[in-house]
Design a protein around this motif. Structure first.
Motif, PDB file in Angstrom:
ATOM      1  N   HIS A  86     -22.148 104.459  15.888  1.00  0.00           N
ATOM      2  CA  HIS A  86     -20.706 104.264  16.041  1.00  0.00           C
ATOM      3  C   HIS A  86     -20.421 103.110  17.002  1.00  0.00           C
ATOM      4  O   HIS A  86     -19.584 102.245  16.731  1.00  0.00           O
ATOM      5  CB  HIS A  86     -20.054 105.541  16.576  1.00  0.00           C
ATOM      6  N   ILE A 153     -17.822 111.874   1.902  1.00  0.00           N
ATOM      7  CA  ILE A 153     -18.159 112.130   3.298  1.00  0.00           C
ATOM      8  C   ILE A 153     -19.499 111.480   3.615  1.00  0.00           C
ATOM      9  O   ILE A 153     -20.437 111.552   2.827  1.00  0.00           O
ATOM     10  CB  ILE A 153     -18.207 113.644   3.575  1.00  0.00           C
ATOM     11  N   GLN A 154     -19.598 110.849   4.783  1.00  0.00           N
ATOM     12  CA  GLN A 154     -20.797 110.114   5.161  1.00  0.00           C
ATOM     13  C   GLN A 154     -21.348 110.609   6.493  1.00  0.00           C
ATOM     14  O   GLN A 154     -20.615 111.169   7.315  1.00  0.00           O
ATOM     15  CB  GLN A 154     -20.489 108.616   5.269  1.00  0.00           C
ATOM     16  N   ASP A 157     -19.526 110.549  10.144  1.00  0.00           N
ATOM     17  CA  ASP A 157     -18.095 110.846  10.116  1.00  0.00           C
ATOM     18  C   ASP A 157     -17.773 111.928  11.141  1.00  0.00           C
ATOM     19  O   ASP A 157     -18.515 112.903  11.283  1.00  0.00           O
ATOM     20  CB  ASP A 157     -17.662 111.342   8.732  1.00  0.00           C
ATOM     21  N   LEU A 159     -15.279 114.817  11.801  1.00  0.00           N
ATOM     22  CA  LEU A 159     -14.291 115.630  11.093  1.00  0.00           C
ATOM     23  C   LEU A 159     -13.164 116.033  12.036  1.00  0.00           C
ATOM     24  O   LEU A 159     -13.391 116.675  13.053  1.00  0.00           O
ATOM     25  CB  LEU A 159     -14.963 116.878  10.518  1.00  0.00           C
ATOM     26  N   VAL A 193     -11.295 112.271   8.360  1.00  0.00           N
ATOM     27  CA  VAL A 193     -12.427 111.954   9.223  1.00  0.00           C
ATOM     28  C   VAL A 193     -12.167 110.644   9.957  1.00  0.00           C
ATOM     29  O   VAL A 193     -11.391 109.798   9.498  1.00  0.00           O
ATOM     30  CB  VAL A 193     -13.742 111.831   8.416  1.00  0.00           C
ATOM     31  N   ARG A 195     -14.030 107.318  10.992  1.00  0.00           N
ATOM     32  CA  ARG A 195     -15.221 106.579  10.572  1.00  0.00           C
ATOM     33  C   ARG A 195     -15.166 105.169  11.142  1.00  0.00           C
ATOM     34  O   ARG A 195     -14.282 104.393  10.811  1.00  0.00           O
ATOM     35  CB  ARG A 195     -15.311 106.531   9.049  1.00  0.00           C
ATOM     36  N   GLN A 196     -16.107 104.868  12.026  1.00  0.00           N
ATOM     37  CA  GLN A 196     -16.185 103.536  12.624  1.00  0.00           C
ATOM     38  C   GLN A 196     -14.856 103.127  13.252  1.00  0.00           C
ATOM     39  O   GLN A 196     -14.385 102.007  13.111  1.00  0.00           O
ATOM     40  CB  GLN A 196     -16.623 102.512  11.574  1.00  0.00           C
ATOM     41  N   THR A 199      -9.357 105.958  10.653  1.00  0.00           N
ATOM     42  CA  THR A 199      -9.098 107.263  10.063  1.00  0.00           C
ATOM     43  C   THR A 199      -9.137 107.167   8.545  1.00  0.00           C
ATOM     44  O   THR A 199      -8.518 106.285   7.952  1.00  0.00           O
ATOM     45  CB  THR A 199      -7.716 107.783  10.502  1.00  0.00           C
ATOM     46  N   VAL A 200      -9.889 108.068   7.913  1.00  0.00           N
ATOM     47  CA  VAL A 200     -10.040 108.065   6.459  1.00  0.00           C
ATOM     48  C   VAL A 200      -9.612 109.419   5.904  1.00  0.00           C
ATOM     49  O   VAL A 200     -10.028 110.462   6.396  1.00  0.00           O
ATOM     50  CB  VAL A 200     -11.506 107.782   6.052  1.00  0.00           C
TER      51      VAL A 200
END
Length: 228
Positions: A86, A153-154, A157, A159, A193, A195-196, A199-200
């Motif tokens: 991250h 989902i990766q 991530d 949650l 989630v 991610r990096q 927000t996704v």
């Protein structure tokens, strides 16, 4: 080019799955013998039981203890690498590409249902990170062809919401997340989630598949989310 940390993560996750498979096999043998991990190996008179293979049972019990410690160590390594990934990904992004923090306002609060619990956000709808600022858990394993994998989902991530379950709605443990998943079996639910640093919003359908569980991903508690 695959990030070297991702390569390490993949190797560690494969190793952890091997540990889990070995523990499962040995546990099944112990259960089949009727002694499990802690059952007595002595008969009523205090002599070694003649109806079981005591040497094999002791070997399996010892190996399970070793594998449990190894599993914990590998899981800690995975969590550390996810944090490093991250940080590395965030640092590699140009400053002008990084999303600026949204201004604080009353609209940044999660939408609420009539019962006061945070309502799920429809998949595809833009979501500010400030709405769900406290992640519930980090994804440190996703099985191939699982419901989680199909939903996008990766590994890595964080949650923050699943079907309305979030820190803001009072969800503070993996047990509560599991209960929410069970209650949503066969139903499409929104998942959010981080991610990096972004927000996704995703759509996820908990369901039976070839592997274990309804999602096919492994969640690691974050900080206070371990509280019951």
């Amino acid at each position: 080019m695959v990030h070297p940390i991702k390569v390490q993560l993949n190797d560690l996750m494969v190793k952890r799955e091997e540990f889990e498979a070995d523990v499962s096999l040995r546990s099944e043998r112990l259960d089949a013998a009727g002694v499990g991990l802690h059952g007595s190996l002595l008969d009523k008179e205090g002599y070694p039981r003649a109806d079981i293979d005591i040497m094999s049972i002791r070997t399996d019990r010892k190996r399970i203890a070793e594998l449990t410690n190894d599993h914990k160590s590998v899981t800690n390594q995975i969590e550390k690498l996810i944090q490093e990934l991250h940080a590395a990904t965030k640092d590699s992004k140009p400053s002008h590409d990084r999303p600026s923090a949204p201004a604080a306002s009353t609209t940044d609060k999660p939408p609420e249902q009539s019962n006061g619990i945070a309502a799920p956000v429809p998949a595809g709808r833009p979501v500010h990170a400030a709405q769900y600022s406290r992640p519930l858990a980090v994804v440190d394993g996703v099985s191939e062809a699982s419901p989680a994998s199909r939903a996008g989902i990766q590994v890595g991530d964080a949650l923050v919401s699943l079907g309305g379950a979030s820190w803001e709605s009072g969800t503070i443990s993996l047990q509560q997340i599991a209960a929410a998943v069970q209650a949503s079996e066969g139903k499409e639910v929104p998942a959010i989630v981080l991610r990096q640093g972004e927000t996704v919003s995703l759509k996820l359908t908990p369901e039976r598949w070839a592997g274990q569980g309804l999602l096919g991903c492994h969640l690691r508690p974050i900080g206070d989310t371990t509280r019951g």
